[in-house]
Every structure is written in structure tokens, then in C-alpha cells.
Design a protein around this motif. Structure first.
Motif: not given
Length: 128
Positions: A32, A101-104, A108, A114
Motif C-alpha cells: 500500500y 486500493s489503486g496506486n495514487p 493525489t 486515497p
């Protein structure tokens, strides 16, 4: 569910140093993006530093660049914020947070958007 616990806060004189730690339990920390934020009395929570999930991209607030260093210790599932040359204006409750979640992108990561898991915070007081 991932839980975060900050430690290392306290009182220090101007010019001093503190090292904050953020211990994660429940999932592997390395997957993360992680950020540090702070909130002073009567003010909004503000970004301090973050590293992306890859651990390669690191961003800092201009107010702490050159004085603070964010790092992580994968073997211990923990992150750290080394704070040097502390100033009275650094006084705040410091929070670590994870974006699970995701890969800011960098811009961001500088916002609270995020981050979906937060620690309880640790108080840092800089005064003489």
C-alpha cells in the motif's frame, strides 16, 4: 482489516528531533501507499509526507522538505517519519494512513482522498 498504531510522539525543544513510527497489523504493509498527516488545534488536517505503493515515489510538503524523512521497514511491517530541526509550528497530532486500493499519483497522495485506513494519532509538541 488493517490497523495502524502510531508511536514516538512527545515533547521536544525547537531544533530537536523525534522519530515517529506506524505499525501495521492485519495485512502486508508493503502493498500500500502510505502517508503522514498532521492536524494542529483549530486547523485542518494537512499533508506531511508519503510514499507510493512501490516505495520509489516519495513526496513531501514544502514546509518539511529537508527536515523530515519518510521511510518504511518492510520486515517489521512499519513506517517511520524522522523529524529533525523541529519548529514550534510543527506542533500537531500526527497521523499515519494507508491507501489500500489503486496506486495514487503524487498529487493525489498529498490529499486525504486515497487514504482509507488511519491510525489514532500521536501528539508532537515543540516548545521551549
Amino acid at each position: 482489516q488493517v490497523q495502524l498504531v502510531e508511536s514516538g510522539g512527545g515533547w521536544v525543544q525547537p531544533g530537536g528531533s523525534l522519530r515517529l513510527s506506524c505499525a501495521a497489523s492485519g495485512r502486508t504493509f508493503i502493498n500500500y501507499s502510505m502517508g503522514w498527516f498532521r492536524q494542529a488545534p483549530g486547523k485542518e488536517r494537512e499533508f506531511v509526507a508519503a510514499f507510493a505503493r512501490s516505495g520509489i515515489r516519495i513526496v513531501y510538503a514544502e514546509s518539511v522538505r529537508g527536515r523530515f524523512t519518510i521511510s518504511r521497514e518492510n520486515a517489521k511491517n512499519a513506517g517511520h517519519l524522522q523529524m529533525n530541526s523541529l519548529k514550534p509550528e510543527d506542533t500537531a497530532v500526527y497521523y499515519c494512513a494507508l491507501a489500500t486500493s489503486g496506486n495514487p499519483i503524487a498529487s493525489t497522495l498529498r490529499t486525504t482522498e486515497p487514504y482509507d485506513i488511519w491510525g489514532q494519532g500521536t501528539q508532537v509538541t515543540v516548545s521551549s
